[in-house]
Each structure stands twice: as C-alpha cells, then as structure tokens.
Design an enzyme around this catalytic site. Structure first.
Site, mmCIF file in Angstrom:
data_model
loop_
_atom_site.group_PDB
_atom_site.id
_atom_site.type_symbol
_atom_site.label_atom_id
_atom_site.label_comp_id
_atom_site.label_asym_id
_atom_site.label_seq_id
_atom_site.Cartn_x
_atom_site.Cartn_y
_atom_site.Cartn_z
ATOM 1 N N TYR A 27 -4.099 -5.103 -2.181
ATOM 2 C CA TYR A 27 -4.858 -4.396 -1.139
ATOM 3 C C TYR A 27 -4.496 -2.923 -1.198
ATOM 4 C CZ TYR A 27 -6.452 -3.049 3.582
ATOM 5 O OH TYR A 27 -7.077 -2.441 4.643
ATOM 6 N N LYS B 63 3.197 3.741 5.713
ATOM 7 C CA LYS B 63 4.143 2.882 6.440
ATOM 8 C C LYS B 63 5.503 3.557 6.671
ATOM 9 C CE LYS B 63 1.544 -1.169 5.138
ATOM 10 N NZ LYS B 63 0.969 -2.021 6.137
ATOM 11 N N ASP C 72 0.624 2.086 -6.045
ATOM 12 C CA ASP C 72 0.399 2.124 -4.596
ATOM 13 C C ASP C 72 1.683 1.607 -3.942
ATOM 14 O OD1 ASP C 72 -0.232 1.804 -1.978
ATOM 15 O OD2 ASP C 72 -2.088 0.674 -2.309
HETATM 16 C C1 LIG Z 1 -0.304 -1.491 -0.547
HETATM 17 C C2 LIG Z 1 -1.170 -0.940 0.548
HETATM 18 N N1 LIG Z 1 -1.969 0.099 0.290
HETATM 19 C C3 LIG Z 1 -2.734 0.647 1.250
HETATM 20 C C4 LIG Z 1 -2.740 0.156 2.522
HETATM 21 C C5 LIG Z 1 -3.599 0.775 3.578
HETATM 22 O O1 LIG Z 1 -2.782 1.413 4.508
HETATM 23 P P1 LIG Z 1 -3.318 1.704 6.003
HETATM 24 O O2 LIG Z 1 -3.412 0.398 6.688
HETATM 25 O O3 LIG Z 1 -2.264 2.620 6.567
HETATM 26 O O4 LIG Z 1 -4.619 2.391 5.871
HETATM 27 C C6 LIG Z 1 -1.926 -0.945 2.835
HETATM 28 C C7 LIG Z 1 -1.921 -1.512 4.197
HETATM 29 O O5 LIG Z 1 -1.408 -2.571 4.454
HETATM 30 C C8 LIG Z 1 -1.118 -1.495 1.824
HETATM 31 O O6 LIG Z 1 -0.328 -2.553 2.062
#
Ligand SMILES: Cc1ncc(COP(=O)(O)O)c(C=O)c1O
Length: 428
Positions: free
Chosen positions: A145, A268, A240
């Site tokens: 994700y 996060k 990511d």
């Molecule tokens: C690996 C990863 N990338 C991107 C995101 C998106 O982050 P946000 O929820 O702050 O938009 C998440 C959210 O859980 C994530 O786990």
C-alpha cells in the site's frame, strides 16, 4: 462483556453524519464486527474509551506513536510550539532542524521535502521519478500500500483486502494504465516486466518491509535484485518507508538491509503523531523539483511547525534513550513468549524491529497471493476476544501490530499470556 454504551451511542450519531461513521474505512470495524470504540484519551501504552475501559494499544495510531500516547516530550513540543503560532505559511527553524536530523539518520538522503501525509509523499516521489527519468510506467507489488492516490491503488493491501476490493472504483483505466503490478518475492515477474516495458519504467516502488497485507518479509537477496535491475535499466528504486522509516532501525529498512534506494518516502513516525510525510533523494534528483526544477509539488500546511516539532522530539528521544534497541529487545521477547505459548497451533509469528504480525497459517507467507483466504473470518473472533481482555489490536487481519517504548516488559508478558489463551481458544 464490557459496557460500551457511550461508544455505541456516539457511533449511532456518527453513521448519520459521516459515511460508515468514520474518516478512514478500516476504523469502522466492518471486518471484525461490532462497533468502533470511541477513545477518550491515550496515556503511555494504553487507550481509554469513553465508557472507562482500558486497552493495551497495539495499533499505535497505525504506527506513528512509537513513544506511546501523550509522551511528555511530544506534549511539551506541541505546547512550546503552539504558543508561538500554529502555521506561518513560510519557512521556519523546525524545518531545518528536522531535515538535518533525517539526513543525519539517513545519510543517503541529500535533500528532503516535507508534506502532510504518506499518500502525498509517495505520490510526489513518483511524479518526481517520472519527471527525472522522462518515463511514465512504474512497477508496484501486490499487497503493498502506498496511500490512496489513483494509480497506486491497484492491488494495494489491507484497506482494500479487508473489504475484498481488488482495486478502487473511481479510478479510470487510463489513470492506472502505467501501473504495472508484480507479486512480491518473485524475480521472474519483475524481469518479464522489464523485458516487455524496459526503457519505459520510471520507478520500482516497494515497501521494503511490506506491512500492509500482513507482514510479508522479503529477503535481502530479493531487495538486492531490485536494486541491481533498476540500476541496470536506468529506473529509480523507491523505498516507501512510511511504516519502516525510523522504526525498524534509525535509518529505516535502508539501514536494516544495507541497500540504498534512489528515493525514500516517509510518514508516520517522522511526524510523532501529527500529520507529516516526507520524500528525499540525492541532490541531483531533488534538483528537478520546483522551485529549482520543472516537477511541481506544493502544500498549504507542508512543513507545519507543530508537526515537525513532534517529529523532531520523537527522533531526539529515540536517539537519546537508544529507543530502537529497547523496542527491538522487547518486541523480540514478546514474540518469542507468544510463539512458545502457541507452539502447537497452526499459526506463525513474524516480527522486525517493533512491528509484529500474527499470521493465521503455519508458515507466514512472503506474497499477498499466498495468504490463506479464511484468515479474516477467524481474525474477527480473535480481535473481539482481545478487546474484551483489554487489548486493542488493529481491526483487520491484514494489519500488523506495533510496539511503542511505552509498552513495558510487564505489559507485554501479560499480553503474551492473554493472546496465547485467545489464540488457543480460536484456532484449531
Ligand atoms: C507504506 C505506506 N505508504 C503510504 C501510506 C499512506 O500514508 P497516509 O495514510 O499518511 O497517507 C501508508 C499508510 O498506511 C503506508 O503504510
């Protein structure tokens, strides 16, 4: 059964006001049954609901709260900063301080840009990768994700998997046509995509610690393969690290695996519980970003002073207290205890740093395609029993657990006992 009358009453009002009663889908408890619990406050490792129940929190706001709830350093950072203004819409010192801290911990990053969420971070990093390479296509992996921007929602892990949605409605095929999806832990699939689309691929984007469809740990050899093939093809490798960054090691998965990607995205932990995202790369890549280059990216509240103060306080605290090794030791001990107490059950426990996952099959998979399909159903019972026993797990079988520095050894030993009993009753 704990009383949750006030929570139920609030949810009854909420569903008439907000779709599903929530502002992010998995919070609605659809996959686990029952109604969401309304939180009155958090303190250390615990959440307290409006009915006066207490829960040991293994969700930690989906990862950001690495120091637990209402940590004094975070509260002080908010108070000190807020009394001087909450947003200036222009440059301020905390941007410089947090950028310096990130680059100290992640020396492969030469320039950084702050945004307000992980979604924005990855979306902007991909745009920059496209602008830098002059190519359109990207490869992502099923089960990973990367936020909810249109073209990244294909085969995108927990939120969608929880509701059995392969990809989101509302995304025109035209928007997603440049997104190529490969299974994790499969070199041939990636080689085939490069054979077919070769010089059109701007970036390979991966969660180096895939933690959005369970915890699908990848081998160092596989991540190295991605590093080598992208280098050979002139494609950028984007890690990511929104979950893994500043959590699995001070320098995230990049440090943990000792593999250097071209770009990294963060979120996060880097905001310490306030909305922050960031992306960074070498000076040569970041120079292509506005105002120095032609790739546009902007944000009214980007680099918000309160949020960056919390990120800074979080990273300072972890550095001063050697928080990462405490987290690693406590999480390993917790997982070891739980493993020993559930040794006869057809489940597996995986962890990395302070992230863990209870996989409801004998051997935890490394690909989303290999996750057993009845896991979600069995998890619902485990989740409800854990809630009754005073533990708040994420309300989805596909989400991982997080440990914070506020989780004391005694909290974790007690949780291992209770969870083992629940798993014993729920799994045959
Ligand atoms: C690996 C990863 N990338 C991107 C995101 C998106 O982050 P946000 O929820 O702050 O938009 C998440 C959210 O859980 C994530 O786990």
């Amino acid at each position: 059964m704990s009383e949750r009358k006030k929570s139920q009453a609030l949810y009854g009002r909420a569903v008439k006001l907000m779709t599903g009663g929530v502002n992010s889908p998995v919070r609605a408890f659809k996959a686990v049954g029952g109604t969401p619990i309304y939180i009155d406050h958090g303190e250390g490792a615990y959440l307290y609901d409006v009915d006066g129940n207490r829960y040991l929190d293994f969700c930690c706001s989906w990862g950001p709260l690495i120091l637990g709830h209402a940590h004094p350093d975070i509260v002080a950072a908010i108070n000190t900063t807020a009394s001087r203004g909450t947003s200036f819409g222009t440059v301020h010192e905390n941007e410089v301080l947090l950028a310096e801290k990130i680059i100290e911990l992640c020396p492969h990053i030469e320039r950084i840009r702050f945004v307000s969420s992980g979604t924005e971070a990855v979306m902007s990093a991909v745009r920059l990768a496209r602008g830098f390479t002059g190519r359109d296509k990207i490869i992502k992996f099923s089960g990973c994700y990367h936020g909810h921007s249109d073209y990244l929602l294909a085969s995108a892990g927990s939120g969608l998997a929880t509701f059995g949605i392969p990809s989101s409605a509302g995304v025109p095929n035209d928007f997603a046509k440049h997104t190529l999806v490969a299974p994790l832990d499969n070199t041939e699939a990636v080689e085939r995509l490069f054979d077919e689309y070769g010089m059109d691929i701007a970036a390979v984007v991966i969660e180096p610690v895939p933690a959005n469809n369970g915890l699908l740990l990848q081998s160092k050899a596989y991540l190295s393969f991605l590093r080598e093939i992208t280098k050979a093809k002139g494609t950028l490798l984007i890690f990511d690290e929104v979950i893994s960054g500043f959590r699995v090691a001070p320098g995230g998965a990049t440090e943990y695996y000792d593999i250097t990607p071209d770009m990294c995205t963060y979120g996060k932990v880097v905001g310490g519980g306030l909305p922050v995202g960031a992306f960074g790369a070498s000076e040569a890549i970041m120079r292509r970003l506005a105002p120095d280059g032609p790739v546009y990216q902007a944000g009214t509240l980007s680099g918000n002073p309160l949020a960056l103060a919390c990120g800074l306080a979080t990273l300072d605290n972890l550095q001063k207290t050697d928080g990462w090794s405490t987290l690693q030791t406590r999480t390993e001990a917790f997982v070891k205890q739980l493993k020993a107490k559930t040794s006869g059950l057809p489940i597996d426990l995986v962890s990395i740093g302070s992230i863990f996952w209870i996989s409801l099959q004998k051997t935890a998979p490394s690909r989303a395609e290999d996750i057993v399909s009845d896991g979600a159903k069995r998890y619902a019972g485990i989740f409800s029993k854990a809630l009754e026993a005073g533990m708040y797990l994420a309300p989805s079988a596909y989400e991982v657990g997080f440990v914070s520095t506020a989780h004391a050894e005694t909290d974790l030993t007690d949780a291992a006992d209770k969870l083992a009993e629940i798993l014993g009753q729920s799994i045959r």
